[in-house]
Design an enzyme around this catalytic site. Structure first.
Site, PDB file in Angstrom:
ATOM      1  N   SER A   1      -5.741 -13.854  22.878  1.00 24.22           N
ATOM      2  CA  SER A   1      -6.658 -13.233  21.927  1.00 24.22           C
ATOM      3  C   SER A   1      -7.342 -14.319  21.105  1.00 24.22           C
ATOM      4  O   SER A   1      -7.078 -15.501  21.287  1.00 24.22           O
ATOM      5  CB  SER A   1      -5.889 -12.295  20.996  1.00 24.22           C
ATOM      6  OG  SER A   1      -5.071 -13.079  20.142  1.00 24.22           O
ATOM      7  N   LYS A   2      -8.166 -13.873  20.186  1.00 20.09           N
ATOM      8  CA  LYS A   2      -8.898 -14.819  19.331  1.00 20.09           C
ATOM      9  C   LYS A   2      -7.955 -15.781  18.621  1.00 20.09           C
ATOM     10  O   LYS A   2      -8.279 -16.933  18.383  1.00 20.09           O
ATOM     11  CB  LYS A   2      -9.680 -14.043  18.274  1.00 20.09           C
ATOM     12  CG  LYS A   2     -10.892 -13.367  18.873  1.00 20.09           C
ATOM     13  CD  LYS A   2     -12.035 -13.338  17.873  1.00 20.09           C
ATOM     14  CE  LYS A   2     -13.302 -12.844  18.545  1.00 20.09           C
ATOM     15  NZ  LYS A   2     -13.629 -11.497  18.198  1.00 20.09           N
ATOM     16  N   ARG A   3      -6.786 -15.265  18.302  1.00 19.93           N
ATOM     17  CA  ARG A   3      -5.789 -16.073  17.617  1.00 19.93           C
ATOM     18  C   ARG A   3      -5.470 -17.356  18.384  1.00 19.93           C
ATOM     19  O   ARG A   3      -5.133 -18.380  17.817  1.00 19.93           O
ATOM     20  CB  ARG A   3      -4.516 -15.228  17.495  1.00 19.93           C
ATOM     21  CG  ARG A   3      -3.619 -15.529  16.354  1.00 19.93           C
ATOM     22  CD  ARG A   3      -2.751 -14.304  16.034  1.00 19.93           C
ATOM     23  NE  ARG A   3      -2.393 -13.521  17.217  1.00 19.93           N
ATOM     24  CZ  ARG A   3      -1.371 -13.780  18.008  1.00 19.93           C
ATOM     25  NH1 ARG A   3      -0.600 -14.814  17.779  1.00 19.93           N
ATOM     26  NH2 ARG A   3      -1.110 -13.002  19.036  1.00 19.93           N
ATOM     27  N   HIS A   4      -5.573 -17.273  19.717  1.00 24.65           N
ATOM     28  CA  HIS A   4      -5.274 -18.452  20.531  1.00 24.65           C
ATOM     29  C   HIS A   4      -6.532 -19.284  20.782  1.00 24.65           C
ATOM     30  O   HIS A   4      -6.546 -20.159  21.620  1.00 24.65           O
ATOM     31  CB  HIS A   4      -4.704 -18.033  21.886  1.00 24.65           C
ATOM     32  CG  HIS A   4      -3.479 -17.193  21.781  1.00 24.65           C
ATOM     33  ND1 HIS A   4      -3.499 -15.836  21.962  1.00 24.65           N
ATOM     34  CD2 HIS A   4      -2.209 -17.518  21.486  1.00 24.65           C
ATOM     35  CE1 HIS A   4      -2.272 -15.365  21.799  1.00 24.65           C
ATOM     36  NE2 HIS A   4      -1.478 -16.355  21.511  1.00 24.65           N
ATOM     37  N   GLY A   5      -7.566 -18.955  20.074  1.00 28.07           N
ATOM     38  CA  GLY A   5      -8.806 -19.688  20.307  1.00 28.07           C
ATOM     39  C   GLY A   5      -9.525 -19.192  21.547  1.00 28.07           C
ATOM     40  O   GLY A   5     -10.441 -19.841  22.052  1.00 28.07           O
TER      41      GLY A   5
END
Ligand code: GLU
Length: 470
Positions: A238-242
């Site tokens: 997800s966005k959290r992982h870039g």
């Protein structure tokens, strides 16, 4: 038979790495089979689809070089086509109107759940046929009640689902618009898709789509469902992982070739080879070699792959990409070295083009200020003598070459009877503003004679000011 694959994104978000990898696999398979690749934009969810997302998908595909032979097709332009098949299925008694209220469906679901059953439509409107009425209704497909659907998935092997697991799918909503599964079926058929390569999140749709295709008398394509990509902590990427738009990877300084190379290996392998030219990818790719297990995204590995490309791709090509980043960082390139020279000296040191652009600024422009730590250490009064001496030698060089520059530096050290570092380090900080750079002779060569000499004056002034303040 011509192989035809497709990539069918919904423009409700950007083209992220998962989508890009699915697109790549689908594209590679078409290339490997000398087939055709279709781009289809699944924009029937009008509320969530945006023009911005469509543009970003197309820009992302173009940047990656995943060219399509046909399309982009837009589902919203094909509503008449879908309607005609909904009418046909109705006329043939293969689809029916369902008037069930939301309340009835909610109660049904609750009752089924209470009994520990899987919620499914009970076929009420099929068995209680009533004269057609106006008002709210949806159209449901009459799914076969007996038997099962079997298909061979190229990644997962044979999959069999009992028809009892599948209820009567809604193919048109109460506002008349066709639903996702129906549009996909008509499109894959109309567009002659022979191989559907898509994310495993669609695997539950496949038996339903096959039943629809059979009811329409359409050929059944082959399927390959590609596993998910996880973040390095094991949760869905997800966005959290870039994991953001592929265009963000472009902006961060990755080469499209490197990102494709990284993505092809993320979930597919050919022995233990890591770096593949595009020709090799096409030559070796096969759906059967795609991993069944989910793969974890690893930024360090991506950086490593990117660095291999920066070091090994033809300099002219890297320079072309670098130019875009130089412009993006507003670096004034009217004076300074050729970009291919910048690539040559910085390739070892920069993992991304963004880093390379930033690191090359002093070849073209004045730096704003000395790096504090470097200046503190190397621009001290004791350095004055060495800087003055080397400046004079450099200013007098009639030939500005790496050799003559190197000679001037070592002669200075010999004359002053000091180590090379005592001349080299203050000189490095003077001409680059920083404590690190490629080799001094190359660096000065590329900065140019007049600029190098001027910058030494700037460093001498800095030292003088410091002395005044002390
Ligand atoms: N539009 C679907 C998605 O973006 C893909 C459908 C398909 O590949 O069949 O998830």
């Amino acid at each position: 038979m011509t192989i035809k694959t497709r990539f069918a994104p919904s423009p409700t978000g950007y083209l992220h790495v998962g989508g890009a990898r699915t697109a790549l696999y689908s594209w590679l398979y078409a290339q490997a089979q000398q087939g055709q690749f279709v781009l289809r934009i699944e924009d029937t969810d009008i509320e969530r689809s945006t023009q911005e997302a469509m543009d970003a998908i197309i820009e992302g595909m173009n940047w990656l070089g995943l060219t399509w032979n046909e399309g982009p097709h837009y589902q919203t332009k094909r509503f008449d086509r879908y309607q005609s098949f909904i009418d046909q299925l109705r006329q043939e008694g293969k689809a029916y109107r369902c008037y069930c209220s939301r309340e009835r469906l909610d109660n049904l679901r609750e009752a089924q759940k209470a009994k520990g059953e899987k919620p499914r439509y009970d076929g009420h409107c099929l068995t209680h046929t009533q004269p057609e009425q106006e008002g709210d209704y949806v159209i449901r497909f009459k799914n076969p009640q007996e038997g099962s659907v079997t298909f061979k998935d190229h990644v997962r092997g044979t999959i069999e689902v009992s028809n009892r697991e599948l209820d009567d799918l809604i193919i048109a909503r109460s506002d008349g618009t066709p639903t996702y599964n129906f549009c996909v079926v008509i499109d894959d058929w109309d567009m002659g898709i022979t191989h559907v390569v898509r994310g495993e999140d669609h695997i539950n749709n496949t038996p339903r789509q096959i039943n629809l295709l059979k009811a329409l008398g359409a050929p059944i394509p082959e399927y390959a469902h590609v596993s998910m990509i996880l973040g390095d902590d094991g949760t869905k990427l997800s966005k959290r992982h870039g994991a953001v738009s592929v265009l963000q990877y472009r902006d961060e300084g990755y080469l499209p070739e490197a990102l494709l190379n990284y993505l092809v290996r993320l979930g597919w392998s050919h022995g233990d080879q890591e770096i593949f030219s595009m020709e090799e990818m096409i030559q070796y790719f096969s759906l059967e070699q795609i991993n069944k297990a989910a793969s974890a995204f690893n930024t360090e590995k991506l950086n490593w792959v990117n660095h291999q490309y920066i070091k090994n791709m033809p300099r002219e090509k890297v320079a072309d990409y670098l130019l875009w980043h130089m412009q993006g960082q507003n670096i004034d390139m009217t004076q300074g070295p050729a970009l291919t020279d910048v690539v040559a000296v910085l390739a070892e040191r920069a993992q991304t083009l963004k880093e390379m652009a930033a690191a090359s600024r002093y070849f073209y422009e004045e730096y704003d200020a000395f790096d504090e730590t470097a200046a503190k250490k190397h621009l001290r009064p004791v350095a004055k003598e060495a800087l003055l001496a080397v400046q004079e030698k450099l200013a007098n060089l009639s030939n500005w070459t790496a050799e003559s520059i190197q000679q001037a530096i070592s002669n200075t050290a010999t004359e002053l009877d000091v180590g090379m570092g005592k001349v080299g380090m203050p000189l490095r900080v003077a001409v680059t503003g920083a404590g690190q750079s490629p080799s001094l002779d190359q660096t000065l060569l590329m900065i140019g004679q007049a600029r190098s000499v001027e910058r030494i004056t700037k460093a001498l002034n800095f030292i003088a000011n410091r002395e005044k303040q002390a």
